[in-house]
Scaffold this motif. Sequence first.
Motif, PDB file in Angstrom:
ATOM      1  N   SER A  37     -27.576   6.802 103.378  1.00  0.00           N
ATOM      2  CA  SER A  37     -27.874   6.495 101.974  1.00  0.00           C
ATOM      3  C   SER A  37     -28.996   5.472 101.813  1.00  0.00           C
ATOM      4  N   PHE A  61     -36.395   3.096  97.614  1.00  0.00           N
ATOM      5  CA  PHE A  61     -36.581   2.171  96.496  1.00  0.00           C
ATOM      6  C   PHE A  61     -35.720   0.948  96.747  1.00  0.00           C
ATOM      7  N   LEU A 113     -32.509   1.812  99.246  1.00  0.00           N
ATOM      8  CA  LEU A 113     -31.849   3.119  99.280  1.00  0.00           C
ATOM      9  C   LEU A 113     -32.897   4.209  99.372  1.00  0.00           C
ATOM     10  N   PHE A 114     -32.534   5.289 100.057  1.00  0.00           N
ATOM     11  CA  PHE A 114     -33.501   6.392 100.219  1.00  0.00           C
ATOM     12  C   PHE A 114     -33.598   7.196  98.925  1.00  0.00           C
ATOM     13  N   ASP A 115     -34.815   7.614  98.614  1.00  0.00           N
ATOM     14  CA  ASP A 115     -35.041   8.479  97.444  1.00  0.00           C
ATOM     15  C   ASP A 115     -34.666   9.894  97.847  1.00  0.00           C
ATOM     16  N   GLN A 116     -33.516  10.365  97.388  1.00  0.00           N
ATOM     17  CA  GLN A 116     -33.016  11.675  97.785  1.00  0.00           C
ATOM     18  C   GLN A 116     -33.652  12.791  96.950  1.00  0.00           C
ATOM     19  N   GLU A 117     -34.468  12.396  95.966  1.00  0.00           N
ATOM     20  CA  GLU A 117     -35.103  13.400  95.093  1.00  0.00           C
ATOM     21  C   GLU A 117     -36.574  13.580  95.443  1.00  0.00           C
TER      22      GLU A 117
ATOM     23  N   ALA B  34     -30.991   5.890  90.319  1.00  0.00           N
ATOM     24  CA  ALA B  34     -30.552   5.752  91.718  1.00  0.00           C
ATOM     25  C   ALA B  34     -31.113   6.831  92.631  1.00  0.00           C
ATOM     26  N   ALA B  35     -31.917   7.766  92.099  1.00  0.00           N
ATOM     27  CA  ALA B  35     -32.618   8.776  92.904  1.00  0.00           C
ATOM     28  C   ALA B  35     -31.664   9.526  93.844  1.00  0.00           C
ATOM     29  N   GLY B  36     -30.467   9.806  93.342  1.00  0.00           N
ATOM     30  CA  GLY B  36     -29.521  10.606  94.120  1.00  0.00           C
ATOM     31  C   GLY B  36     -28.832   9.878  95.256  1.00  0.00           C
ATOM     32  N   SER B  37     -28.976   8.563  95.313  1.00  0.00           N
ATOM     33  CA  SER B  37     -28.405   7.807  96.439  1.00  0.00           C
ATOM     34  C   SER B  37     -26.935   7.451  96.241  1.00  0.00           C
ATOM     35  N   LEU B 113     -21.879   5.030  97.220  1.00  0.00           N
ATOM     36  CA  LEU B 113     -23.059   5.748  97.712  1.00  0.00           C
ATOM     37  C   LEU B 113     -22.637   7.098  98.258  1.00  0.00           C
TER      38      LEU B 113
END
Lengths: 118, 118
Positions: A37, A61, A113-117, B34-37, B113
Amino acid sequence: MIKRENEMKVAVHKEFLGGKGTLTNIHFLDIEDAAGSGRLFVRSILEPGSSIGNHTHKGDFEVYYILKGKALVDDNGIKVELNPGDSIHTKNGSFHSIENIGEENLEYIALILFDQEA
Amino acid sequence: MIKRENEMKVAVHKEFLGGKGTLTNIHFLDIEDAAGSGRLFVRSILEPGSSIGNHTHKGDFEVYYILKGKALVDDNGIKVELNPGDSIHTKNGSFHSIENIGEENLEYIALILFDQEA
């Protein structure tokens, strides 16, 4: 899983990312436990006059949530004072810095946190 | 992006997840940012005697990082007292609860998360 304060990894950085003075990070969650995450979960302490230099986030981010003290942040080009209870959210692709402009330690939660989008 | 304390969403929950009393969550990052995190980024306040009931995490995990007060947590079947500076990490598939067993408010950072490795 319980982690006691005295079992947490503590990392001390000098002049971090081109900043001044001393940054101490207390890792309340380790990256191995974050299930992909994010990569930083800390309580950060900046001593008076200390800072983290400007840096851009790429692929992730960061959020700072102020607990104690007085901060001056550069929020992607705009300088703003933050007090306890305030937060700054630096998106993937944006930059920030933070400086302790008070007379006591500046303490805040920092999460990368990683940008998962993306 | 700056968010001042007085601009943050504040959610008040009574007897949350089968617990007792009052839980207040101050959202220092909103889920849309939160960009999906993850799905929860709060400073939680449990009043004396208040609690959150036992619940299992599925598809996500939660971390509590204690800021103030004294907590009794159920860490997937084991009851433990936590003090400021301690944390509990509840993995995907595990359960937990938390109760304020002190005489002042219990305050902690709570993060939920998503498990990106599931």
